[in-house]
Motif scaffolding. Structure first.
Motif, mmCIF file in Angstrom:
data_model
loop_
_atom_site.group_PDB
_atom_site.id
_atom_site.type_symbol
_atom_site.label_atom_id
_atom_site.label_comp_id
_atom_site.label_asym_id
_atom_site.label_seq_id
_atom_site.Cartn_x
_atom_site.Cartn_y
_atom_site.Cartn_z
ATOM 1 N N ILE A 94 0.860 -1.190 0.000
ATOM 2 C CA ILE A 94 0.000 0.000 0.000
ATOM 3 C C ILE A 94 0.896 1.240 0.000
ATOM 4 C CG2 ILE A 94 -2.060 1.071 0.984
ATOM 5 C CD1 ILE A 94 -2.662 -1.555 2.416
ATOM 6 N N ASP A 95 0.994 1.949 1.141
ATOM 7 C CA ASP A 95 1.822 3.154 1.190
ATOM 8 C C ASP A 95 3.159 2.919 1.890
ATOM 9 O OD1 ASP A 95 0.770 2.787 3.698
ATOM 10 O OD2 ASP A 95 -0.083 4.795 3.892
ATOM 11 N N LEU A 96 3.469 1.679 2.203
ATOM 12 C CA LEU A 96 4.771 1.347 2.792
ATOM 13 C C LEU A 96 5.755 1.059 1.663
ATOM 14 C CD1 LEU A 96 3.631 -1.061 5.671
ATOM 15 C CD2 LEU A 96 3.957 1.426 5.769
ATOM 16 N N ARG A 97 6.778 1.867 1.533
ATOM 17 C CA ARG A 97 7.690 1.769 0.394
ATOM 18 C C ARG A 97 8.909 0.898 0.664
ATOM 19 N NH1 ARG A 97 4.043 2.152 -2.935
ATOM 20 N NH2 ARG A 97 3.078 4.204 -3.223
ATOM 21 N N HIS A 98 9.046 0.399 1.878
ATOM 22 C CA HIS A 98 10.171 -0.473 2.191
ATOM 23 C C HIS A 98 9.674 -1.693 2.953
ATOM 24 C CE1 HIS A 98 12.956 2.602 0.812
ATOM 25 N NE2 HIS A 98 12.276 3.480 1.525
ATOM 26 N N PHE A 99 8.626 -2.304 2.415
ATOM 27 C CA PHE A 99 8.035 -3.472 3.066
ATOM 28 C C PHE A 99 8.921 -4.705 2.864
ATOM 29 C CE2 PHE A 99 5.669 -7.417 2.570
ATOM 30 C CZ PHE A 99 5.096 -7.528 3.827
ATOM 31 N N ALA A 100 8.938 -5.556 3.888
ATOM 32 C CA ALA A 100 9.643 -6.835 3.786
ATOM 33 C C ALA A 100 9.003 -7.826 4.748
ATOM 34 C CB ALA A 100 11.127 -6.661 4.130
ATOM 35 N N ARG A 182 -5.299 -0.718 14.108
ATOM 36 C CA ARG A 182 -5.477 0.168 12.965
ATOM 37 C C ARG A 182 -4.549 -0.168 11.807
ATOM 38 N NH1 ARG A 182 -8.815 4.675 14.142
ATOM 39 N NH2 ARG A 182 -8.056 5.692 12.247
ATOM 40 N N ASN A 183 -3.761 -1.226 11.960
ATOM 41 C CA ASN A 183 -2.914 -1.708 10.856
ATOM 42 C C ASN A 183 -3.429 -3.015 10.260
ATOM 43 O OD1 ASN A 183 -1.162 0.431 10.956
ATOM 44 N ND2 ASN A 183 0.468 -0.645 12.036
ATOM 45 N N MET A 184 -4.689 -3.351 10.546
ATOM 46 C CA MET A 184 -5.231 -4.617 10.060
ATOM 47 C C MET A 184 -5.311 -4.667 8.541
ATOM 48 S SD MET A 184 -5.616 -6.598 12.588
ATOM 49 C CE MET A 184 -6.714 -7.868 11.996
ATOM 50 N N THR A 185 -5.481 -3.526 7.897
ATOM 51 C CA THR A 185 -5.532 -3.536 6.433
ATOM 52 C C THR A 185 -4.181 -3.943 5.855
ATOM 53 O OG1 THR A 185 -7.316 -1.907 6.344
ATOM 54 C CG2 THR A 185 -5.934 -2.114 4.381
ATOM 55 N N TYR A 294 -4.811 4.278 1.993
ATOM 56 C CA TYR A 294 -5.002 3.373 3.120
ATOM 57 C C TYR A 294 -6.276 3.740 3.881
ATOM 58 C CZ TYR A 294 -3.927 0.555 7.235
ATOM 59 O OH TYR A 294 -3.970 -0.375 8.239
ATOM 60 N N PHE A 295 -7.033 2.704 4.269
ATOM 61 C CA PHE A 295 -8.178 2.869 5.176
ATOM 62 C C PHE A 295 -8.122 1.728 6.170
ATOM 63 C CE2 PHE A 295 -12.749 2.184 6.252
ATOM 64 C CZ PHE A 295 -12.947 3.385 6.919
ATOM 65 N N TRP A 296 -8.274 2.026 7.454
ATOM 66 C CA TRP A 296 -7.874 1.094 8.504
ATOM 67 C C TRP A 296 -8.855 -0.036 8.776
ATOM 68 C CZ3 TRP A 296 -10.669 0.882 13.185
ATOM 69 C CH2 TRP A 296 -11.611 1.898 13.390
ATOM 70 N N ILE A 297 -10.133 0.089 8.408
ATOM 71 C CA ILE A 297 -11.078 -1.007 8.624
ATOM 72 C C ILE A 297 -10.962 -1.950 7.432
ATOM 73 C CG2 ILE A 297 -13.466 -1.670 9.091
ATOM 74 C CD1 ILE A 297 -13.973 1.086 10.187
ATOM 75 N N ASP A 298 -10.240 -3.032 7.613
ATOM 76 C CA ASP A 298 -9.860 -3.861 6.462
ATOM 77 C C ASP A 298 -11.050 -4.538 5.813
ATOM 78 O OD1 ASP A 298 -9.849 -5.531 8.907
ATOM 79 O OD2 ASP A 298 -9.178 -7.141 7.579
ATOM 80 N N ASP A 299 -12.043 -4.952 6.599
ATOM 81 C CA ASP A 299 -13.218 -5.598 6.003
ATOM 82 C C ASP A 299 -13.895 -4.657 5.012
ATOM 83 O OD1 ASP A 299 -12.457 -7.192 8.066
ATOM 84 O OD2 ASP A 299 -14.336 -7.092 9.172
ATOM 85 N N VAL A 300 -14.125 -3.428 5.458
ATOM 86 C CA VAL A 300 -14.776 -2.435 4.607
ATOM 87 C C VAL A 300 -13.922 -2.124 3.390
ATOM 88 C CG1 VAL A 300 -15.510 -0.023 4.484
ATOM 89 C CG2 VAL A 300 -16.115 -1.408 6.479
ATOM 90 N N HIS A 301 -12.638 -1.890 3.642
ATOM 91 C CA HIS A 301 -11.767 -1.422 2.558
ATOM 92 C C HIS A 301 -11.539 -2.502 1.504
ATOM 93 C CE1 HIS A 301 -8.855 1.105 0.628
ATOM 94 N NE2 HIS A 301 -7.887 0.209 0.757
#
Length: 370
Positions: A94-100, A182-185, A294-301
């Motif tokens: 998503i908006d994390l540019r250095h994910f691992a 709030r990081n469930m998405t 990014y939107f934090w409610i993962d079910d909705v998003h």
């Protein structure tokens, strides 16, 4: 977001699924079929749903999905066209540019493609819940592939405990984002990312939580016999919410500010504790998530906003979910056959309940070969 339990009991669920399997083509979902045949009976049944905001008319919107059969399974394109993703996609979330992945496992690196990949959202401290799943419904690794998904933790001691647990069981994946509500998405989209890159051969994906009971023998039978052992396309099977109102009250756990979500009503979305995806849907949702804010409610998003952008619709699990009353009856010593065909128990279960439900299922269940 916490799901509600569908209370209606309908024996025609399996019959409709069998009809879909027989013809192997995209057909209307069960709610539409039942409404067309017996409107006077069906609409009252739909009103029995305990889902807040559920609208009977919403059940008349028919998602279309395709069950794969020998005649069409090889003619369709790959559900995971990774070449369409940007070159840096493996390092983005998503908006994390250095994910691992801080640590990873690869249970799908085998010749045979698994029928079912199960991706379980789990909190780092939920050691007992992960143990309960391993000892009950998630224990047959020859019939399914199971992974627990986690984020980063604060302390070195807690990280060491997770790494030791993973060394023993080899069934955990940790992403480089803080494990918080709030990081469930991030966690949900990481699950879709993992499936796309590391298990593209799985015929179905189940996203679930670590406090849910999955009737894995019945689910595997359902996938291979009521649906199709070759898989499906454009399938999202879940408990849907229709026209749910956005919570604005500061007293609500689910409060969302207008800047986070300007609309007053959410699109139709799935209760996140049990969502069955076909692999192409997993890729479509993942691709949309990588481009969207990014939107934090993962079910909705994920299953609402992103599904709508991808022109996907949800199919209702209906009576394939046990009510809390049925769960209590089984816990009290009832036989699994007394409640009919079910795939999932009610969410938010205690560990003892998961063990007792498994004991009830084991009394009559047999797991088909993978």
């Amino acid at each position: 977001m916490e799901g509600c339990v569908v209370l209606q009991v309908r024996d025609d669920v399996r019959l409709a699924m069998l009809e879909k399997r027989r013809y192997g083509v995209a057909v209307p979902t069960l709610p539409l079929l039942v409404a067309m045949l017996t409107v006077a009976v069906c609409l009252p049944l739909w009103r029995l749903s305990t889902c807040p905001g559920a609208a009977p008319d919403a059940a008349l919107v028919a998602p279309a999905y395709l069950l794969l059969m020998p005649g069409n399974a090889t003619s369709l394109p790959s559900p995971y066209p990774l070449h369409k993703l940007p070159p840096l996609d493996p390092h983005h979330l998503i908006d994390l540019r250095h994910f691992a992945f801080r640590f990873n496992n690869f249970p799908c690196n085998e010749t045979a493609s698994p029928l079912l990949l199960v991706l379980v959202h789990s909190a780092p401290d939920n050691i007992g819940k992960r143990r309960a799943i391993r000892e009950t419904w998630g224990g047959r690794r020859d019939a399914l592939r199971l992974l627990f998904l986690l984020g980063e933790v604060d302390g070195a001691d807690q990280q060491l405990r997770l790494e030791r647990e993973n060394l023993v069981h080899r069934d955990m994946v940790q992403g480089s984002f803080r494990d918080s509500y709030r990081n469930m998405t991030y966690k949900h989209v990481m699950a879709l990312k993992w499936a796309a890159y590391f298990c593209p051969g799985a015929r179905y994906l189940l996203k679930t939580d670590d406090d849910v009971f999955v009737n894995s023998p019945a689910l595997l039978e359902f996938l291979s016999q009521d649906l199709s052992p070759w898989g499906a396309r454009r399938l999202i099977l879940c408990v849907p919410f229709h026209a749910a109102t956005v919570k604005r009250s500061y007293r609500s756990k689910w409060r969302v500010s207008p800047s986070e979500y300007p609309g007053r009503v959410y699109p139709t979305y799935c209760a996140g504790w049990a969502i069955l995806y076909s692999p192409d849907v997993a890729f479509l949702l993942y691709s949309e998530a990588q481009r969207d804010r990014y939107f934090w409610i993962d079910d909705v998003h994920v299953t609402g906003t992103l599904a709508a952008k991808a022109n996907l619709t949800q199919t209702d699990l209906g009576s394939l979910v046990l009510s809390y009353e049925q769960v209590r009856a089984l816990e009290a010593g009832g036989n699994a056959s007394d409640v009919g065909h079910f795939l999932f128990g009610a969410p938010n279960l205690e560990l003892a309940s998961i063990h007792r439900l498994w004991e009830a299922v084991e009394g009559r269940a047999s797991i088909p070969p993978s």
